[in-house]
Motif scaffolding. Structure first.
Motif, mmCIF file in Angstrom:
data_model
loop_
_atom_site.group_PDB
_atom_site.id
_atom_site.type_symbol
_atom_site.label_atom_id
_atom_site.label_comp_id
_atom_site.label_asym_id
_atom_site.label_seq_id
_atom_site.Cartn_x
_atom_site.Cartn_y
_atom_site.Cartn_z
ATOM 1 N N TYR A 1 11.059 -11.558 56.510
ATOM 2 C CA TYR A 1 12.215 -11.616 56.579
ATOM 3 C C TYR A 1 12.996 -12.917 56.310
ATOM 4 N N LYS A 2 12.240 -13.978 56.333
ATOM 5 C CA LYS A 2 12.839 -15.298 56.026
ATOM 6 C C LYS A 2 12.827 -15.317 54.446
ATOM 7 N N HIS A 3 11.735 -15.084 53.990
ATOM 8 C CA HIS A 3 11.125 -15.036 52.495
ATOM 9 C C HIS A 3 12.378 -14.216 51.707
ATOM 10 N N THR A 4 12.681 -12.977 52.245
ATOM 11 C CA THR A 4 13.945 -12.041 51.720
ATOM 12 C C THR A 4 14.990 -13.214 51.567
ATOM 13 N N GLN B 1 15.709 -16.108 52.121
ATOM 14 C CA GLN B 1 15.732 -17.252 50.969
ATOM 15 C C GLN B 1 15.886 -16.766 49.518
ATOM 16 N N LYS B 2 15.320 -15.602 49.378
ATOM 17 C CA LYS B 2 15.689 -14.995 47.835
ATOM 18 C C LYS B 2 16.749 -14.468 47.784
ATOM 19 N N ILE B 3 17.573 -13.969 48.737
ATOM 20 C CA ILE B 3 19.060 -13.740 48.673
ATOM 21 C C ILE B 3 19.911 -14.858 48.420
ATOM 22 N N ILE B 4 19.652 -15.922 49.296
ATOM 23 C CA ILE B 4 20.278 -17.217 48.969
ATOM 24 C C ILE B 4 20.170 -17.933 47.716
ATOM 25 N N GLN B 5 19.078 -18.169 47.137
ATOM 26 C CA GLN B 5 18.448 -18.646 46.015
ATOM 27 C C GLN B 5 19.183 -17.864 44.668
ATOM 28 N N THR B 6 19.324 -16.473 44.781
ATOM 29 C CA THR B 6 19.879 -15.812 43.839
ATOM 30 C C THR B 6 21.363 -15.554 43.764
ATOM 31 N N ALA B 7 21.801 -15.572 45.094
ATOM 32 C CA ALA B 7 23.447 -15.854 44.969
ATOM 33 C C ALA B 7 23.845 -17.088 44.810
ATOM 34 N N ASN B 8 23.017 -18.132 44.872
ATOM 35 C CA ASN B 8 23.360 -19.619 44.448
ATOM 36 C C ASN B 8 23.844 -19.598 43.001
ATOM 37 N N LYS B 9 22.580 -19.129 42.303
ATOM 38 C CA LYS B 9 22.559 -19.167 40.831
ATOM 39 C C LYS B 9 23.983 -18.191 40.260
ATOM 40 N N LEU B 10 24.182 -17.028 40.879
ATOM 41 C CA LEU B 10 25.529 -16.141 40.568
ATOM 42 C C LEU B 10 26.624 -16.929 40.764
ATOM 43 N N PHE B 11 26.823 -17.273 42.017
ATOM 44 C CA PHE B 11 28.227 -18.138 42.680
ATOM 45 C C PHE B 11 28.594 -19.265 41.681
ATOM 46 N N MET B 12 27.361 -20.189 41.374
ATOM 47 C CA MET B 12 27.573 -21.394 40.778
ATOM 48 C C MET B 12 27.888 -21.168 39.251
ATOM 49 N N LYS B 13 27.428 -19.993 38.694
ATOM 50 C CA LYS B 13 28.066 -19.736 37.275
ATOM 51 C C LYS B 13 29.527 -18.830 37.085
ATOM 52 N N GLN B 14 29.648 -18.088 38.236
ATOM 53 C CA GLN B 14 30.542 -17.156 37.879
ATOM 54 C C GLN B 14 31.926 -17.086 38.965
ATOM 55 N N GLY B 15 31.483 -17.989 40.088
ATOM 56 C CA GLY B 15 32.738 -18.425 41.112
ATOM 57 C C GLY B 15 32.538 -17.115 42.103
ATOM 58 N N CYS C 1 18.135 -9.133 43.410
ATOM 59 C CA CYS C 1 17.014 -9.358 44.338
ATOM 60 C C CYS C 1 16.059 -8.181 44.397
ATOM 61 N N GLY C 2 16.336 -7.194 43.840
ATOM 62 C CA GLY C 2 15.572 -5.650 44.131
ATOM 63 C C GLY C 2 15.877 -5.192 45.335
ATOM 64 N N LEU C 3 17.113 -5.372 45.943
ATOM 65 C CA LEU C 3 17.425 -4.768 47.505
ATOM 66 C C LEU C 3 18.443 -3.718 47.279
ATOM 67 N N THR C 4 18.584 -3.051 48.319
ATOM 68 C CA THR C 4 19.648 -1.980 48.308
ATOM 69 C C THR C 4 20.758 -2.778 49.021
ATOM 70 N N GLN C 5 21.975 -2.298 49.157
ATOM 71 C CA GLN C 5 23.092 -3.060 49.617
ATOM 72 C C GLN C 5 22.951 -3.094 51.081
ATOM 73 N N PRO C 6 22.413 -1.725 51.607
ATOM 74 C CA PRO C 6 22.444 -1.809 53.098
ATOM 75 C C PRO C 6 21.258 -3.001 53.655
ATOM 76 N N ALA C 7 20.205 -2.957 52.822
ATOM 77 C CA ALA C 7 19.085 -4.104 52.805
ATOM 78 C C ALA C 7 19.705 -5.366 52.886
ATOM 79 N N LEU C 8 20.464 -5.658 52.139
ATOM 80 C CA LEU C 8 21.065 -6.853 51.976
ATOM 81 C C LEU C 8 22.017 -7.124 52.996
ATOM 82 N N TYR C 9 22.823 -6.291 53.615
ATOM 83 C CA TYR C 9 23.771 -6.416 55.032
ATOM 84 C C TYR C 9 22.751 -6.636 56.325
#
Length: 201
Positions: free
Chosen positions: A11-14, A16-30, A43-51
């Motif tokens: 759970y923690k690993h996933t 962290q992966k979401i945070i790191q991926t989102a970081n790259k996207l937010f910092m490039k595109q706002g 992240c290779g996830l479904t939206q329900p899994a993300l939520y």
């Protein structure tokens, strides 16, 4: 054989992966330029899994900023406590490089996101983080310099710190826009020279 992660570790690993991926996207595109669908896909996830990890995009952004500001404060804490042992040029260079490396984005875009996209409660949380992480280290440095007569009397410390931060924005692109543009080290030295010495003799 690779050790199997426990449910809590997975759970923690996933997360962290979401945070790191989102970081790259937010910092490039706002904030507006990124959707939860895009984050999930990267992240290779479904939206329900993300939520399952974050209730919405705003909570993901908060997690990104919390992690980023924690990293920056840790880096600043490793600097020599007595900044007067180093030249003003050297300490500013180190502080700027920390921000450029740890927060490779347009800082002003981040502030714009905060004040246009978030509710008042989260605005307050993010603004406090911004002040503690970005503004206060420069204000404290300039106050220390003022005590020792290194800067002009009656200088507005808050305004100086904010101007200092705004000067970093053009440097957050690590790569020159054109072949004629100087490399980061030269651009950084030039920026610090202007900050410390201005234009006039």
């Amino acid at each position: 054989m690779e050790k199997k992660l426990t449910r809590a570790e997975a759970y923690k690993h996933t997360q962290q992966k979401i945070i790191q991926t989102a970081n790259k996207l937010f910092m490039k595109q706002g904030y507006n330029g990124v959707s939860t669908r895009r984050i999930a896909k990267e992240c290779g996830l479904t939206q329900p899994a993300l939520y399952h990890h974050f209730r919405d995009k705003e909570s993901i952004y908060l997690a990104v900023i919390h992690q980023m500001t924690t990293d920056i404060r840790q880096e600043f804490s490793r600097l020599d406590d007595n900044s007067l042992r180093q030249s003003p040029q050297m300490i500013l260079n180190k502080m700027f490089l920390i921000l450029i490396e740890k927060h490779p984005t347009n800082v002003m875009m981040m502030i714009e996101d905060i004040f246009t996209e978030f509710d008042s409660k989260n605005q307050y949380i993010l603004y406090e983080l911004w002040q503690q992480t970005y503004l206060m280290p420069f204000k404290e440095l300039f106050k220390e310099w003022a005590k020792h007569g290194l800067i002009r009397e009656h200088l507005n410390i808050d305004a100086a710190a904010r101007f200092c931060l705004s000067s970093i924005v053009p440097l957050t692109s690590k790569h020159p826009i054109s072949a004629q543009e100087p490399a980061l080290a030269n651009r950084l030295n030039t920026t610090i020279d202007f900050l410390l010495h201005g234009l006039l003799k």
